[in-house]
Enzyme design. Structure first.
Site, PDB file in Angstrom:
ATOM      1  CE1 TYR A 218      42.598  37.878  47.257  1.00 27.49           C
ATOM      2  CE2 TYR A 218      44.639  36.884  46.852  1.00 27.49           C
ATOM      3  CZ  TYR A 218      43.608  37.274  47.880  1.00 27.49           C
ATOM      4  OH  TYR A 218      43.502  36.701  48.968  1.00 27.49           O
TER       5      TYR A 218
ATOM      6  CG  ASN B  74      41.206  30.104  50.779  1.00 26.99           C
ATOM      7  OD1 ASN B  74      40.652  31.055  51.079  1.00 26.99           O
ATOM      8  ND2 ASN B  74      42.416  29.818  50.346  1.00 26.99           N
TER       9      ASN B  74
ATOM     10  CG  HIS C 176      45.609  37.103  52.016  1.00 23.71           C
ATOM     11  ND1 HIS C 176      46.610  36.560  51.030  1.00 23.71           N
ATOM     12  CD2 HIS C 176      46.502  37.920  52.555  1.00 23.71           C
ATOM     13  CE1 HIS C 176      47.550  37.313  50.639  1.00 23.71           C
ATOM     14  NE2 HIS C 176      47.676  38.361  51.696  1.00 23.71           N
TER      15      HIS C 176
ATOM     16  CD  GLU D  70      49.853  40.505  50.380  1.00 22.07           C
ATOM     17  OE1 GLU D  70      50.014  39.948  49.620  1.00 22.07           O
ATOM     18  OE2 GLU D  70      49.522  40.115  51.874  1.00 22.07           O
TER      19      GLU D  70
ATOM     20  CE  LYS E 217      41.391  34.683  51.215  1.00 21.61           C
ATOM     21  NZ  LYS E 217      41.888  33.732  50.326  1.00 21.61           N
TER      22      LYS E 217
END
Ligand SMILES: Nc1nc2c(ncn2[C@@H]2O[C@H](COP(=O)(O)OP(=O)(O)OP(=O)(O)O)[C@@H](O)[C@H]2O)c(=O)[nH]1
Ligand SMILES: Nc1ncnc2c1ncn2[C@@H]1O[C@H](COP(=O)(O)OP(=O)(O)O)[C@@H](O)[C@H]1O
Ligand SMILES: [Mg+2]
Length: 185
Positions: free
Chosen positions: A60, A126, A129, A140, A19
């Site tokens: 998302y 965080n 993913h 995905e 990310k």
């Protein structure tokens, strides 16, 4: 007659994302790419891209309406990300295991040696993913790699994904299977 030799288990595919919080820190990206290889994953494909907000919203959409949805979508479209198709036996579960739990404020204490425990900043920032099911992994993967054909990959490439049969291209960040036909004799 049925061969009773246990068929080697097929490799599983998962979609991994690094990310914006780490994608802007190249040394950490390198560390995580090393961790991925040390854990026996093959890089099947890699893209380095910047999601538009609408794309992040789409990716998302399952979290629409949750209290963190807005910060998540803003964050995921706030900078470049790395998207990888990873292959390994039980790739989905193993990548989630080494990523560590979602909420970094807890993970830092509960699982300090995981990727999120080591490099995470907050529950939103965080680090990474990972797909959470085979169905979602295919969805995905199609989202980031519409040109990738999973059936074709399983038919033509998967059998060659053994450490001695692949060469790692650091340019494209991918393991290329060396098929016997192109093997230089
Ligand atoms: N229930 C609930 N929890 C919240 C809310 N806002 C933040 N939190 C929690 O508070 C913590 C901080 O949220 P984060 O967004 O990850 O961290 P941050 O401090 O906002 O930093 P950023 O990464 O910039 O978002 C997390 O554990 C969230 O789950 C809220 O509106 N409701
Ligand atoms: N409590 C939370 N606070 C902030 N962000 C969250 C929270 N829960 C989830 N998120 C964000 O939404 C993403 C997707 O959530 P989820 O699918 O539950 O976790 P994971 O990414 O581990 O599969 C998380 O990676 C995180 O960026
Ligand atoms: Mg999830």
């Amino acid at each position: 007659s049925f061969s009773d030799s246990a068929e080697p288990k097929k490799l599983q595919l998962t979609l991994a994302i690094l990310k914006p919080d780490v994608a802007s820190r190249p040394h950490i990206v390198e560390d995580i790419h090393d961790i991925i290889q040390e854990n026996g994953f093959f890089f099947v494909a890699t893209k380095h891209l910047h999601l538009r907000r609408a794309d992040a919203e789409e990716f998302y959409k399952e979290h629409h309406g949750k209290f963190f949805h807005n910060r998540l979508v803003n964050f995921m479209s706030s900078g470049h990300i790395w998207a990888h198709i990873l292959a390994r036996e039980d790739a989905i579960a193993h990548w989630r295991k080494i990523m560590g739990p979602t909420k970094v404020f807890r993970t830092i204490h509960s699982d300090p040696h995981t990727i999120r425990g080591r490099f995470g900043l907050t529950d939103t920032r965080n680090v990474c993913h990972g797909s959470d099911s085979p169905k979602n992994a295919l969805k995905e993967i199609a989202f980031f790699f519409p040109e990738f054909n999973a059936e074709k990959w399983y038919r033509e490439d998967e059998p060659y994904y053994h450490p001695e049969n692949v060469s790692f291209c650091s340019e494209s960040l991918a393991h290329i299977p060396v098929k016997s036909s192109d093997k230089k004799n």
